[in-house]
Write a protein that holds these residues in place. Sequence first.
Motif, PDB file in Angstrom:
ATOM      1  N   GLN A 227       0.934  -1.367   0.035  1.00  0.00           N
ATOM      2  CA  GLN A 227      -0.220  -0.018   0.105  1.00  0.00           C
ATOM      3  C   GLN A 227       0.906   1.076   0.133  1.00  0.00           C
ATOM      4  N   PRO A 228       1.200   1.868  -1.271  1.00  0.00           N
ATOM      5  CA  PRO A 228       2.175   3.061  -1.374  1.00  0.00           C
ATOM      6  C   PRO A 228       1.587   4.071  -0.801  1.00  0.00           C
ATOM      7  N   GLU A 229       0.468   4.246  -0.544  1.00  0.00           N
ATOM      8  CA  GLU A 229      -0.132   5.452  -0.126  1.00  0.00           C
ATOM      9  C   GLU A 229      -0.092   5.551   1.412  1.00  0.00           C
ATOM     10  N   ILE A 230       0.145   4.328   2.177  1.00  0.00           N
ATOM     11  CA  ILE A 230       0.434   4.278   3.380  1.00  0.00           C
ATOM     12  C   ILE A 230       2.100   4.202   3.631  1.00  0.00           C
TER      13      ILE A 230
ATOM     14  N   SER B 242       4.549   5.570   1.896  1.00  0.00           N
ATOM     15  CA  SER B 242       5.300   6.481   1.548  1.00  0.00           C
ATOM     16  C   SER B 242       5.421   7.693   2.555  1.00  0.00           C
ATOM     17  N   TYR B 243       4.106   7.779   3.264  1.00  0.00           N
ATOM     18  CA  TYR B 243       4.140   8.531   4.130  1.00  0.00           C
ATOM     19  C   TYR B 243       4.352   8.170   5.464  1.00  0.00           C
ATOM     20  N   TYR B 244       3.529   7.167   6.089  1.00  0.00           N
ATOM     21  CA  TYR B 244       3.877   6.698   7.385  1.00  0.00           C
ATOM     22  C   TYR B 244       4.874   5.586   7.553  1.00  0.00           C
TER      23      TYR B 244
ATOM     24  N   LEU C  79       7.791   5.910  10.232  1.00  0.00           N
ATOM     25  CA  LEU C  79       7.652   5.560  11.304  1.00  0.00           C
ATOM     26  C   LEU C  79       8.616   4.312  11.791  1.00  0.00           C
TER      27      LEU C  79
ATOM     28  N   ARG D 283      11.198   3.598  14.389  1.00  0.00           N
ATOM     29  CA  ARG D 283      11.566   4.849  15.296  1.00  0.00           C
ATOM     30  C   ARG D 283      11.133   4.282  16.609  1.00  0.00           C
TER      31      ARG D 283
ATOM     32  N   GLU E 266       7.452  -2.843  15.015  1.00  0.00           N
ATOM     33  CA  GLU E 266       6.039  -2.616  14.327  1.00  0.00           C
ATOM     34  C   GLU E 266       6.151  -3.181  13.046  1.00  0.00           C
TER      35      GLU E 266
ATOM     36  N   GLU F 155       3.763  -4.768  11.086  1.00  0.00           N
ATOM     37  CA  GLU F 155       2.600  -4.571  10.759  1.00  0.00           C
ATOM     38  C   GLU F 155       2.667  -3.651   9.581  1.00  0.00           C
ATOM     39  N   LEU F 156       3.617  -2.688   9.788  1.00  0.00           N
ATOM     40  CA  LEU F 156       3.645  -1.501   8.810  1.00  0.00           C
ATOM     41  C   LEU F 156       4.582  -2.009   7.560  1.00  0.00           C
TER      42      LEU F 156
ATOM     43  N   THR G 197       2.919  -3.023   4.203  1.00  0.00           N
ATOM     44  CA  THR G 197       2.483  -2.127   3.354  1.00  0.00           C
ATOM     45  C   THR G 197       3.854  -1.787   2.628  1.00  0.00           C
TER      46      THR G 197
END
Lengths: 432, 124
Positions: free
Chosen positions: B66-69, B71-73, B76, B79, B85, B87-88, B91
């Motif tokens: 999910q590049p929309e998630i 590229s921004y999130y 994190l 961090r 984390e 799960e991230l 994406t």
Amino acid sequence: MDAARFRIRRAAGGIDADAKIINRATLSFVLALLGFGFWKSGFDPTVVWRGLLVIVREPDILINDYVALAGLGPAFVNAGLLALAAWGLLRVTGVLISGPALAAIFTVAGFSLFGKNPFNVWPIVVGVMIFTWVERRPFKDNIIVALFGTALAPIVSEFAFGIGIASPWNLLAGVVAGLAAGFFLTPVARGALDFTRGYNLYNIGFAAGFVGTVTMSALRAFNVPLSGGFAWAENGPDEILPFLALYFASMIVIGLVEDEDALPNLLDLLRTSGRLVSDYPRSFGIGATLLNMGLMGFTGSLLALAAGCDWNGPVVGGIFTLVGFSAFGKHPLNALPPMLGVMAAASLTPYGLEAPGSQLALLFSATLAPIAGAYGPVAGFIAGLLHLTLVHNVGHLHGGLDLYNNGFSGGMVAGIMVPMLDWIRERRRHEP
Amino acid sequence: MNLDATQLMRCGDELAKYLYLRGSRRVRISYDFGEERSFCAISAPDYLLDEAERTRILKVFSGPIQPEIASYYGALAGRRRDGAEIELLGTMAELEDLMVTEGGGTQIVLSRREAEYFGKRKKR
């Protein structure tokens, strides 16, 4: 963390089936908004059209309630149109509608009751699009920033209709200001994540607060007068609450019907901290997510009733945002502590719960839900106390140009509290 | 440096942290950056992922990119100090291989497609 918590018991069709249900749920939300809006306008297109013209031409800086300015019907039609536009944009770019996208659609719809309209959101979206083009990425990479970035829509309206620029240059000025705000928002938003570390769910509101503050400071430096304005309808719950209750109940029923494991998955969901990125449809399936969204809708509505909130555009917008983010980090166990903290702080200070800013803080303080989820309910409660005191003061910095004022305040609370909470946790860990 | 390479490095760091938190003390990360697709291999010869952890990782990567998630999130990733984390990561990258063998330990291979889509010369 226990790996067993992350088991996924999806509906038979998995993510594809979930995506279809999410699409249908989103479309039903759009249709419900439009249907309710037209019904409240007496199904008279003239009433809707005149109301939309008022909404577009009036100032949009915080707080201008479209229900007070144009009436309940046109305000809801405006929300339905923008939710439809957000959904369409996600579909056209081929984005999977999961937690963040659901949160964005509900947030756009909610703020379309007090600040966003079909004129002022597009320059921001195109500004983000231009940034993405310069960065050589597909637009879908930044679509979430573009949708949440419409928090800066009042900049467009202020330059176009608020500061006295002669026609037709006013429209050009509004569009150019919006493009610039959208362009610079993406890098600022990425930087803001470093500060809040995922503990402020409305992170783009935090970033937009900085862009709004810079814009407002520039305007003040040149003594440019702003149109300002304040509109706040003092309605009772009778007209809106039955509609909301029906919608939230339908979410719960659909969640239970579509996924037989919705309840056990919801129990797993309730154990999460909610810190960014908590994409609930992806992790727990759409059944548990819809169940959580419906429950949070009722929770927000009951708290608004208990606090004696006015049932107008901003308060309903707050409830929609609460529901949307219940697909992306919020659940009753992590959202209630900061909300109760706001109620306590409002009662203990001269602000009181009757102040519009306090009513909004009550509903939007759940931006700090991850603090309660990660560090416990006491930390969440304290975050709520701090949030109320800050939210009444930070608005002056951006002068209402950032619609997500609570995201701006929440970012500061998270940025201050999280390093201290981490320090306390580390110290306890190393104590003999 | 382009965003795709940065994102893949974040994934590598996050998985290294995950293995460290589980008890591994010998973690190696290697990268292979290609024109169309880049790869990241993480190996922990002193640690065997148990069944529950394997299931968790497979499920994290079972969803689509999910590049929309990402590229921004994605900023994190890596961090958090007190927890992983992953799960991230589902994406951000695709799981190419997950091997757990006696003697060989745990090996995880991720890949990410290059997404910069225009311009005669790619940014480096």
